[in-house]
Write a protein that holds these residues in place. Structure first.
Motif, short mmCIF file in Angstrom:
data_model
loop_
_atom_site.label_atom_id
_atom_site.label_comp_id
_atom_site.label_asym_id
_atom_site.label_seq_id
_atom_site.Cartn_x
_atom_site.Cartn_y
_atom_site.Cartn_z
N ARG A 217 40.20 47.34 48.60
CA ARG A 217 40.27 48.79 48.50
C ARG A 217 41.02 49.26 47.24
O ARG A 217 40.99 50.44 46.90
CB ARG A 217 40.94 49.37 49.74
N ASN A 218 41.69 48.33 46.58
CA ASN A 218 42.51 48.68 45.41
C ASN A 218 41.94 48.13 44.10
O ASN A 218 42.68 47.88 43.16
CB ASN A 218 43.93 48.15 45.60
N GLN A 219 40.63 47.95 44.03
CA GLN A 219 40.06 47.29 42.86
C GLN A 219 40.41 47.97 41.55
O GLN A 219 40.80 47.31 40.58
CB GLN A 219 38.54 47.17 43.01
N LEU A 220 40.27 49.28 41.46
CA LEU A 220 40.59 49.95 40.21
C LEU A 220 42.08 49.86 39.88
O LEU A 220 42.46 49.70 38.71
CB LEU A 220 40.15 51.41 40.27
N ALA A 221 42.93 49.94 40.89
CA ALA A 221 44.37 49.82 40.66
C ALA A 221 44.71 48.43 40.14
O ALA A 221 45.58 48.27 39.27
CB ALA A 221 45.13 50.11 41.95
N ALA B 256 49.11 34.40 34.65
CA ALA B 256 48.37 33.51 35.53
C ALA B 256 48.50 33.94 36.99
O ALA B 256 47.52 33.91 37.75
CB ALA B 256 48.87 32.07 35.35
N ASP B 257 49.68 34.36 37.37
CA ASP B 257 49.92 34.79 38.75
C ASP B 257 49.11 36.04 39.08
O ASP B 257 48.47 36.14 40.14
CB ASP B 257 51.40 35.06 38.96
N ALA B 258 49.10 37.00 38.17
CA ALA B 258 48.38 38.26 38.42
C ALA B 258 46.88 38.02 38.53
O ALA B 258 46.21 38.57 39.43
CB ALA B 258 48.67 39.26 37.31
N TYR B 259 46.33 37.20 37.66
CA TYR B 259 44.89 36.92 37.73
C TYR B 259 44.54 36.10 38.97
O TYR B 259 43.46 36.28 39.56
CB TYR B 259 44.42 36.22 36.47
N THR B 260 45.43 35.20 39.36
CA THR B 260 45.18 34.44 40.59
C THR B 260 45.12 35.38 41.79
O THR B 260 44.23 35.27 42.64
CB THR B 260 46.28 33.39 40.80
N ARG B 261 46.05 36.33 41.86
CA ARG B 261 46.06 37.28 42.96
C ARG B 261 44.84 38.20 42.94
O ARG B 261 44.39 38.67 43.99
CB ARG B 261 47.34 38.11 42.92
N SER B 262 44.30 38.44 41.74
CA SER B 262 43.14 39.33 41.65
C SER B 262 41.93 38.77 42.39
O SER B 262 41.00 39.51 42.72
CB SER B 262 42.78 39.58 40.18
N ARG B 263 41.93 37.48 42.68
CA ARG B 263 40.82 36.88 43.42
C ARG B 263 40.73 37.41 44.84
O ARG B 263 39.70 37.28 45.50
CB ARG B 263 40.96 35.35 43.43
N PHE B 264 41.81 38.01 45.32
CA PHE B 264 41.78 38.61 46.66
C PHE B 264 41.25 40.05 46.63
O PHE B 264 41.21 40.72 47.66
CB PHE B 264 43.18 38.60 47.27
N GLY B 265 40.84 40.51 45.44
CA GLY B 265 40.40 41.89 45.30
C GLY B 265 38.95 42.14 45.68
O GLY B 265 38.49 43.28 45.58
N GLY B 266 38.24 41.09 46.06
CA GLY B 266 36.85 41.27 46.49
C GLY B 266 35.90 41.64 45.36
O GLY B 266 34.85 42.25 45.61
N PHE B 267 36.22 41.27 44.13
CA PHE B 267 35.34 41.59 43.01
C PHE B 267 34.07 40.75 43.07
O PHE B 267 34.08 39.61 43.56
CB PHE B 267 36.07 41.35 41.68
N GLU B 268 32.99 41.30 42.52
CA GLU B 268 31.71 40.61 42.53
C GLU B 268 31.08 40.63 41.15
O GLU B 268 31.51 41.36 40.26
CB GLU B 268 30.76 41.28 43.54
N GLU C 100 37.97 35.37 36.92
CA GLU C 100 38.15 33.94 37.18
C GLU C 100 38.32 33.18 35.88
O GLU C 100 39.16 32.26 35.79
CB GLU C 100 36.98 33.40 37.98
N ALA C 101 37.55 33.54 34.85
CA ALA C 101 37.69 32.88 33.55
C ALA C 101 39.06 33.16 32.95
O ALA C 101 39.71 32.25 32.41
CB ALA C 101 36.59 33.34 32.61
N ALA C 102 39.52 34.40 33.07
CA ALA C 102 40.84 34.76 32.53
C ALA C 102 41.94 33.98 33.23
O ALA C 102 42.88 33.51 32.59
CB ALA C 102 41.07 36.26 32.67
N GLN C 103 41.83 33.83 34.55
CA GLN C 103 42.84 33.10 35.31
C GLN C 103 42.93 31.65 34.83
O GLN C 103 44.03 31.11 34.62
CB GLN C 103 42.52 33.15 36.80
N GLU C 104 41.79 31.02 34.62
CA GLU C 104 41.78 29.63 34.14
C GLU C 104 42.38 29.52 32.75
O GLU C 104 43.11 28.56 32.44
CB GLU C 104 40.35 29.11 34.15
N GLN C 105 42.10 30.50 31.90
CA GLN C 105 42.62 30.46 30.54
C GLN C 105 44.13 30.72 30.51
O GLN C 105 44.85 30.11 29.70
CB GLN C 105 41.87 31.48 29.68
N GLU C 106 44.62 31.59 31.39
CA GLU C 106 46.07 31.82 31.45
C GLU C 106 46.79 30.56 31.90
O GLU C 106 47.87 30.23 31.39
CB GLU C 106 46.40 32.99 32.38
#
Length: 210
Positions: A118-122, A59-71, A79-85
């Protein structure tokens, strides 16, 4: 022979989660207790507590992924994965409480990548590694669980984590990740594989801040 295999599987599960760095003090306590109990492995409650720690991490990792600028689709997937975690976290906490125990506290996590555009793939590679570990750990847990209702719940979460891994792989494909292992498909395998301690260490070891 079957009893021996069952006991060995329980010990292996404890090793996996300890190697993964999931609340090392708590897991280490369980390892010591398991070895001191003449071969009896962790109880269903022990496994639930360890699974809860893993779900905190997810849950923590997916929450932080929201700062990755994904579209687009990738943003929707994450976002769906974060809610499910978080739903997994709640379900595990509620189950542990219903058994008369106190759920383990949410740790503070640290990561080898900054959650920035800048780290989306990582970020996606990190999430992929985590999901590999979660799927493998749940698969390893299934033969260790005695309570049928808990077993069904663990199986349901396993299926959802496998779906998360597939959507993360799909996201890597959409973003043109040339380092994606296996076929360029969200579903990369016909059969799931229980995680080993070495794979767990590589995937999630050291993520809990000491």
């Amino acid at each position: 022979m079957e009893k021996l295999k069952h006991n060995l599987a329980r010990r292996q599960f404890v090793k996996v989660l300890t190697a993964a760095g999931l609340t090392s003090a708590f897991a280490g306590h369980l390892v010591g207790r398991a070895l001191a109990q003449a071969g009896r492995g962790p109880s269903d409650l022990d496994i639930l507590q360890l699974a809860l720690t893993a779900e905190y991490l997810a849950a923590d990792a997916y929450t932080r992924s929201r700062f990755g600028g994904f579209e687009g689709l990738v943003k929707d997937y994450l976002e769906a994965a974060q809610e499910q975690e978080e739903a997994h976290v709640k379900a595990l906490r509620d189950t542990i409480t219903s058994l008369g125990a106190r759920p383990v506290e949410r740790p503070t996590f640290t990561y080898p990548v900054e959650f920035l555009p800048r780290n989306q793939l990582a970020i996606l590679r990190l999430l992929n590694a985590l999901e590999d570990a979660f799927v493998g750990a749940y698969l390893g847990a299934l033969p260790l669980i005695s309570n049928k209702e808990i077993l069904k719940a663990a199986g349901a979460i396993l299926g959802n984590e496998a779906a998360h891994r597939a959507t993360v792989r799909a996201s890597r494909i959409l973003l043109g990740d040339r380092e994606l292992p296996g076929p360029r498909s969200p579903a990369d395998r016909a059969f799931e594989v229980a995680i080993t301690p070495e794979e767990a260490q590589k995937a999630v070891g050291g993520f809990i801040r000491r």
